[in-house]
Write a protein that holds these residues in place. Structure first.
Motif, PDB file in Angstrom:
ATOM      1  N   ARG B  88       0.695  -1.267  -0.124  1.00 15.95           N
ATOM      2  CA  ARG B  88       0.070   0.023   0.127  1.00 15.95           C
ATOM      3  C   ARG B  88       0.721   1.116   0.015  1.00 15.95           C
ATOM      4  O   ARG B  88       0.449   2.244  -0.517  1.00 15.95           O
ATOM      5  N   LYS B  89       1.700   1.082   0.850  1.00 21.75           N
ATOM      6  CA  LYS B  89       2.892   2.364   1.013  1.00 21.75           C
ATOM      7  C   LYS B  89       3.332   2.390  -0.468  1.00 21.75           C
ATOM      8  O   LYS B  89       3.449   3.738  -0.911  1.00 21.75           O
ATOM      9  N   GLU B  92       0.133   3.735  -2.784  1.00 19.09           N
ATOM     10  CA  GLU B  92      -0.689   5.132  -2.504  1.00 19.09           C
ATOM     11  C   GLU B  92       0.234   6.327  -2.196  1.00 19.09           C
ATOM     12  O   GLU B  92       0.286   7.182  -2.417  1.00 19.09           O
ATOM     13  N   GLN B  93       1.419   5.733  -1.714  1.00 19.98           N
ATOM     14  CA  GLN B  93       2.411   6.790  -1.216  1.00 19.98           C
ATOM     15  C   GLN B  93       3.554   7.469  -2.204  1.00 19.98           C
ATOM     16  O   GLN B  93       3.543   8.415  -2.895  1.00 19.98           O
TER      17      GLN B  93
ATOM     18  N   PRO C  38      -2.226  11.975   3.685  1.00 21.41           N
ATOM     19  CA  PRO C  38      -2.351  11.046   2.547  1.00 21.41           C
ATOM     20  C   PRO C  38      -2.614   9.667   2.872  1.00 21.41           C
ATOM     21  O   PRO C  38      -2.634   9.086   3.859  1.00 21.41           O
ATOM     22  N   TYR C  40      -1.814   6.808   2.263  1.00 21.35           N
ATOM     23  CA  TYR C  40      -1.138   5.571   2.894  1.00 21.35           C
ATOM     24  C   TYR C  40      -0.964   5.802   4.280  1.00 21.35           C
ATOM     25  O   TYR C  40      -1.146   4.669   5.208  1.00 21.35           O
ATOM     26  N   TYR C  41      -0.793   6.921   4.732  1.00 23.59           N
ATOM     27  CA  TYR C  41      -0.797   7.284   6.336  1.00 23.59           C
ATOM     28  C   TYR C  41      -2.295   7.012   6.798  1.00 23.59           C
ATOM     29  O   TYR C  41      -2.140   6.730   8.138  1.00 23.59           O
ATOM     30  N   HIS C  43      -3.897   4.376   6.245  1.00 25.38           N
ATOM     31  CA  HIS C  43      -3.804   3.180   6.374  1.00 25.38           C
ATOM     32  C   HIS C  43      -2.912   2.744   7.636  1.00 25.38           C
ATOM     33  O   HIS C  43      -3.222   1.865   8.567  1.00 25.38           O
TER      34      HIS C  43
END
Lengths: 284, 412, 602
Positions: B88-89, B92-93, C38, C40-41, C43
């Motif tokens: 996910r990082k 998404e990031q 954002p 991811y954070y 999550h």
């Protein structure tokens, strides 16, 4: 019949390695009331050091000694630098040794890499003894003899020497022992060192069978726990009986109920806990 | 004074963490996510994976398909939860265009649904779990290695037809990877006329193999073993110590004699026959070139972890060039399917319609070489699919390989 | 109209209550974060929330009952696996699966509690660690059922909307708030107070009539269920379960989150989970030595910040507030005292009825300590309402005798009867229920609790309200009033908010008596009530003892013969574990044998 004899003998050999590990654990507990979660990590460290020394010198005696002495030095250092400051807080001790276990685990990865390694036993101890159809690895015979010897030495020291008398007093009643003027600082350092030595020696002696690998530290720790809970925390005799019991139960369990092998290890512990919480030889 | 300075540094650090370090270069690079278990019990193999990928990028001038590459390496800690978190990082990031990596089967399963739903192109150069390109396949998942059972199908036939073994015992690690390996071998060995008369399962992380070795029936022609990690050297060593070596031949599944394990083993491994899609000693010009370059760069021998990642980079390089872009996942995967990979170090490769490679399986025997134990290639079977010679639809109609499938009709 | 205003009122009441404030703070904080951060954070935030629930449940166990479990992951993991197995293998709906998971976890906790609760300290840690390891073994090795080493993937989220991380973070926030409210209510309830009492002074709790084991056990199970809530949430959020959920490391990290944040602070574990989950994910972008960092955090925390971050902040604040001059009136400076109202100490007045069975009877009671007869074949009988003093030199066995009567120790031989009933085999708390109370020679109060909470605990001991886990103890007006009356009677009300460890010795001795008489006992044992008390402070204590309800049977150990003769109508003299003499003060005063042992001893 032969297969059964082999299974029981294997159990005894494995139990010998377990005894080296759990005797150290139980001694530290008996004297200092500490649960050393890093005991498995010390075992692993001893195994790695032994493998390196064996590669460098080719001497198994040196390798085994180095495995034990290195962890002993580390143990005494840790006791003096840190554990001593939190001797009255058992949870803090547990958490500290837990952290230490993670650190040792990661350091061994940096130093020795991550591939599993097995120590090659010296020429005199490798190969097998054969009696007709009965074949048994020579090294395991050595491990059984060594385990018995260490048990005898420990028993002698505990039963006959002044140090042993102090240890016994502490196991019976730590507060009382402190009250009557046992020099606890030195005693604790020595005992934690001895405990770590036995862990490291266990790792070195076990290395030709179990080897050294990532994650082994937290694989051997539960085995140690089972042994000492069964035998009774702080009891050396309990550690011996517990080790043999666990070794043989593991060996026979894997043959008789292969799918339940982990239960044959833990079920006796659960039963003992339910019926006799202080363990077979423990004092309430 | 000093504390103010410290606060300044802390604030700067915090800001840079929030914003994300790094400035975008002029040409939009291909952002590649590389999640591998750098800590945990397979850390060493994960490191080798990174090195294999790194080697290719160094040779290609840090470019894939002519575009600069920005590789983001993440540690999964060998825990499924972190495998997903890191996925996910990366998505998404870091907004990666593609993810290539993972080592353990559970990592692959942990991210499978996420990848499928979020249309992330995921390339698996090591993860071998059968179902990721079978019953749980996804159009967004491409395997670049083999399924666990894939190299075992030819080995089963080889053991029966060439080695003439009639009765065998299997010793397998008791989890999905073990079941799939043993299952594949069992199925084709019995199909070719052999009989499996005993199946022994050992839990992963078994400290002492003696109790299992004591159980092995002695009235058999050979033993097949498939174990993982630290269990391999323990088993192979004790097999010798209990006097079975030299009396009952030992053969095994792929990773039993991986180069990284072999490097720490001695005579006890000599003579063991395994099947795999790769061997470091493979006498192909492309492979020799790769092995030399890897040795020169990292001062050690590569095993399939390095080769898998190296080949993955090569494969992606060509596919990105063909596709011309990395922004459309299915277009990229379509290009991967079409890419010509006849010159990969391990041999020619192409994808089947389930996104799994059809490739050469090598039969290897452990011999003592100049640098210690090594795998000598003693035979090869080209164009092996994950379904072997079976009909894919029928194959997928069967249950997955497990402890009980194929059933052991000759065990008692 | 009226309905809505009633609801409004309720809502307002909740909003200003401590748990309401906690929930609001969590909700505002996390929802705010969820919208700023954002994706991811977000999550990471959800993971931190899940761990906050998990470590919060452990904090109650560690901080409020003093049971530092090292196997708390057992309930987290069992819940996750129950969800996973039911949803993936049997196609059960999410709600039923979640409910089943909580029930299975409660069952496992009930079973583990039976084994683990009777152990203390280090044994408890080790047993919980080992029990959790059994479950890890099952998850890891019983591959055909649990998915084994690879775990069990494919747990679908309950609703399509929850696929969004942001939406799921709302759910996680709601659950965290709910759990926080439950936990805050729980620890502020009478039951929560009993737990703090157990943590402070377990032995006193049983004397006050509490079945300590039951309270610990119930809490163990409740905390197990709360941990299971986190496990269920985690299973649905990540979509899989694996043996890592049951690993030593999972338990250890939860313990670290609690200790790092501050044990027993409730806010601490939430802070701790935020730090650990955040650090792990931020640091991993820069380094691959997480185990090294994690291990170092473990070691540094216990050495440098044993009270955790929140504990440290609170200690600093407390220090700052201490800088102001303390509002402390010396006990001896207190103004003229109101007479003790009858209501405070019992309503039965007038001459006691001394007919019927004796209040207390000992029949050949003995107690052996490792071959030494501390109490040797002692028999006596005390009538209802009688005032008796026990005399004897040091080591005569007086306190041991009291311990045998109160049930702190069991007799090695003989029998103990209370009001004609044989209570020889009954534990201390069940004798308390039968009207027995006592004080201790060495002050045995609850040092970290306030004076009024000490009294509340004494009052609750024989009250069924002690099992109330929902209503705040402060909201029980009647209980507070009773405590207040008692404290006013004994002139301690002006000190009611002070932690007991800050009282003067004399005040502590007095409170010792207050706790004993609070439950209106029928028989009261006083073990040297004036021990170590200055001459100025002795008089009030003696006066109070004189003013006790006449129907109360009182047995007092006194070192000071003068005090004993003033208090008692009958004297028992113990010597070397044996009953030497029994008689009126006048008889004892002139007894040559008594004079000899006292003169000889002193």
């Amino acid at each position: 019949m032969l297969a059964w004899a082999t299974l029981v003998l294997n159990g005894v050999a494995f139990g010998s390695v377990l005894f080296l590990m759990s005797s150290g654990f139980t001694l530290a507990f008996g004297v200092m009331r500490i649960i050393n979660v890093a005991h498995g990590a010390l075992y692993l460290l001893g195994a790695y050091v032994a493998i390196s020394v064996m590669h460098a010198t080719g001497s198994f005696v040196l390798a085994a000694a180095a495995g034990g002495v290195s962890t002993m030095a580390l143990g005494m250092l840790i006791q003096r630098l840190a554990l001593e400051r939190i001797y009255d807080n058992q949870l803090a001790q547990v958490l500290f040794t837990m952290g230490l276990a993670f650190v040792i685990g990661d350091v061994t990865l940096v130093v020795w890499g991550g591939h599993p390694q097995v120590l090659t036993a010296p020429a005199g101890l490798s190969g097998s003894v054969e009696f007709g159809p009965f074949i048994y690895p020579r090294y395991r015979v050595f491990v059984i003899i060594l385990g018995a010897a260490v048990a005898a030495i420990l028993w002698g020291v505990i039963a006959k020497t002044r140090l042993g008398a102090t240890v016994r007093a502490c196991v019976d009643d730590a507060e009382m022992a402190q009250g009557v003027g046992v020099h606890t600082r030195r005693l604790f350092t020595v005992m934690f060192g001895v405990s770590a030595f036995l862990a490291g020696l266990g790792g070195a002696i076990g290395a030709p069978i179990i080897g050294a690998a990532r994650g082994l530290d937290f694989e051997v720790l539960p085995l140690t726990l089972v042994v000492v809970i069964l035998g009774g925390l702080g009891s050396l005799g309990g550690a011996l009986v517990g080790s043999l019991f666990v070794g043989i139960a593991d060996s026979l369990g894997k043959a008789l109920f292969p799918e339940l092998s982990y239960f044959t290890l833990f079920a006796p512990m659960a039963i003992v806990l339910a019926v006799r919480p202080m363990g077979l030889f423990g004092k309430a | 004074m000093r504390s103010k300075w410290l606060v300044g540094v802390a604030v700067a650090l915090a800001l840079s963490l929030m914003i994300g370090v790094g400035v975008a270069p002029a040409q939009e690079p291909v952002r590649v996510g590389l999640p591998v278990p750098l800590t945990g019990f397979v850390a060493e193999s994960a490191r080798e994976m990174v090195e294999g990928f790194q080697l290719y990028l160094e040779q290609s001038g840090q470019k894939l398909g002519g575009r600069p590459v920005h590789v983001i390496i993440e540690d999964t800690e060998a825990q499924p939860q972190n495998a997903l978190t890191k996925m996910r990082k990366l998505v998404e990031q870091d907004k990666v265009h593609l993810v290539v990596g993972y080592l353990l089967a559970f990592e692959g399963y942990a991210v499978r649904d996420y990848v499928d739903k979020n249309r992330v192109p995921l390339f698996l150069p090591i993860v071998a779990a059968d179902d990721l390109t079978q019953r749980k396949r996804s159009p967004y998942i491409v395997r670049m290695t083999w399924t666990s059972s894939q190299p075992n199908h030819p080995l089963g036939e080889y053991a029966s037809k060439t080695l003439k073994y009639r009765r065998m015992v299997t010793v397998g690690q008791d989890y999905a990877f073990g079941w799939e390996n043993v299952g594949g071998f069992h199925r084709t060995f019995e199909q070719a006329g052999g009989k499996i008369v005993q199946k022994i399962w050992a839990p992963i992380g078994t400290a002492d193999y003696a109790p299992y070795i004591a159980q092995i029936r002695r009235d058999v022609d050979a033993v097949y073993a498939l174990l993982v990690g630290a269990d391999i050297p323990r088993f192979v060593k004790q097999y010798q110590e209990f006097g079975l070596k030299g009396k009952i031949p030992l053969i095994g599944g792929n990773i039993l004699t991986d180069e990284d394990v072999l490097s720490h083993m001695g005579a006890e491994a000599e003579g063991v026959i395994t099947s795999h899609t790769y061997a470091a000693t493979l006498k192909r010009a492309e492979n020799q070139k790769f092995v030399e370059a890897f040795r020169a760069r990292f001062k050690k021998d590569p095993s399939y972890y390095a080769e898998g990642m190296y080949t993955a980079a090569l494969w992606l390089d060509r596919a990105i060039k063909m596709a011309g872009s990395v922004e459309d996942p299915l277009k990229l995967i379509g290009a991967v399917k079409k890419a010509d990979l006849r010159d990969a170090p391990r041999g020619p490769l192409k994808l089947d319609e389930y996104n799994n490679p059809v490739e050469t399986v090598y039969l290897r025997r452990v011999v003592k070489g100049p640098r210690g134990m090594e795998n000598e290639v003693i035979g090869s079977i080209p164009n092996v699919s994950q379904f072997w010679t079976f009909n894919p639809a029928q194959y997928l109609g069967n249950p997955p390989y497990s402890r009980d499938f194929p059933p052991c009709g000759n065990c008692k | 109209m009226s309905i809505s205003s009633a609801w409004g009122g309720r809502f307002r009441a909740l909003a200003v209550s401590p748990e309401g404030r906690v929930a609001a703070a969590i909700a505002v904080g996390t929802l705010g974060l969820a919208h700023i951060l954002p994706p991811y954070y977000v999550h990471i935030l959800v993971l931190a929330q899940i761990f906050a629930i998990f470590s919060l449940s452990l904090d109650v166990l560690m901080g409020y009952v003093g049971l530092p479990s090292l196997g708390h992951a057992a309930f987290f993991g069992v819940a996750g696996y129950t969800v996973g197995l039911l949803v993936v293998r049997y196609g059960v709906g999410w709600a039923n699966a979640a409910l089943a998971a909580l029930m299975v976890s409660a069952l496992v906790a009930a079973l583990f509690g039976l084994i683990a609760i009777r152990a203390v300290d280090v044994f408890f840690m080790m047993i919980t660690l080992a029990l959790c390891q059994i479950l890890w073994g099952i998850a890891n090795r019983w591959g055909s059922f649990t998915g084994g080493y690879n775990g069990l993937p494919g747990i679908a989220r309950p609703m399509a909307a929850l696929e969004s991380t942001l939406v799921f973070s709302y759910v996680a926030t709601a659950v965290l708030c709910l759990v926080a409210v439950v936990v805050v209510r729980f620890v502020r309830s009478p039951f929560g107070l009993t737990l703090q009492g157990i943590r402070d002074r377990e032995s006193r709790m049983s004397i006050l009539g509490y079945n300590v084991w039951l309270h610990k056990y119930a809490t163990f199970v409740i905390c197990g269920v709360l941990a299971a809530v986190a496990g269920v949430l985690n299973a649905f959020y990540t979509g899989f379960v694996s043996p890592a959920d049951l690993s030593i490391r999972m338990s250890a990290e939860a313990t670290l989150m609690v200790v790092l944040g501050g044990t027993g602070t409730l806010i601490g574990p939430i802070v701790g989970s935020g730090i650990i989950v955040g650090l792990r994910n931020v640091l991993s972008a820069y380094m691959e030595r997480w185990p090294l960092v994690l291990g170092s955090i473990f070691m540094l925390t216990v050495i440098l910040a044993p009270n955790g971050i929140v504990g440290w902040v609170r200690a600093r604040r407390l220090k700052a507030s201490r800088a102001e001059p303390p509002d402390r009136e010396a006990w001896s400076d207190a103004g003229p005292r109101a007479p003790i109202s009858a209501g405070a100490l019992g309503s039965r007045q007038g001459l006691p009825d001394r007919s019927g069975p004796a209040a207390l009877e000992l029949r050949s009671a003995s107690r052996v300590f490792g071959g030494l007869l501390a109490v040797n074949d002692v028999s006596f009988s005390i009538a209802r309402g009688e005032r008796v003093a026990v005399l004897g030199p040091n080591g005569a066995g007086k306190t041991t005798l009291f311990n045998l009567v109160s049930g702190t120790l069991r007799v090695s031989g003989g029998a103990v009867l209370l009001f004609g009933e044989d209570v020889t085999r009954l534990p201390a708390y069940r004798r308390a229920v039968r009207g027995l109370a006592r004080t201790f020679q060495i002050t045995t109060l609850f040092p970290t609790l306030s004076v009024i909470d000490n009294v509340r605990l004494a009052l609750l001991g024989l009250d069924r309200a002690k099992f109330d886990m929902l209503r705040a103890v402060n909201d029980r007006a009647e209980l507070t009033q009773r405590a207040r009356t008692l404290l006013e009677t004994f002139d301690l009300w002006h000190r009611h908010e002070v932690p007991v460890r800050e009282l003067s010795h004399g005040e502590q001795r007095l409170l010792e008596v207050v706790l004993a008489v609070a439950g209106r006992p029928r028989i009261l044992l006083l073990d040297e009530p004036t021990a170590g008390v200055s001459a100025a402070e002795i008089e009030p204590i003696i006066r109070i003892l004189h003013e006790l309800d006449a129907s109360m049977t009182v047995l007092v150990i006194e070192h000071d013969m003068d005090v004993a003769f003033r208090l008692a109508e009958r004297i028992l003299v113990l010597h070397q574990g044996k009953l030497l003499r029994a008689g009126t003060p006048d008889q004892i005063k002139t007894d040559p044998a008594v004079a000899e042992i006292y003169l000889g001893a002193g």
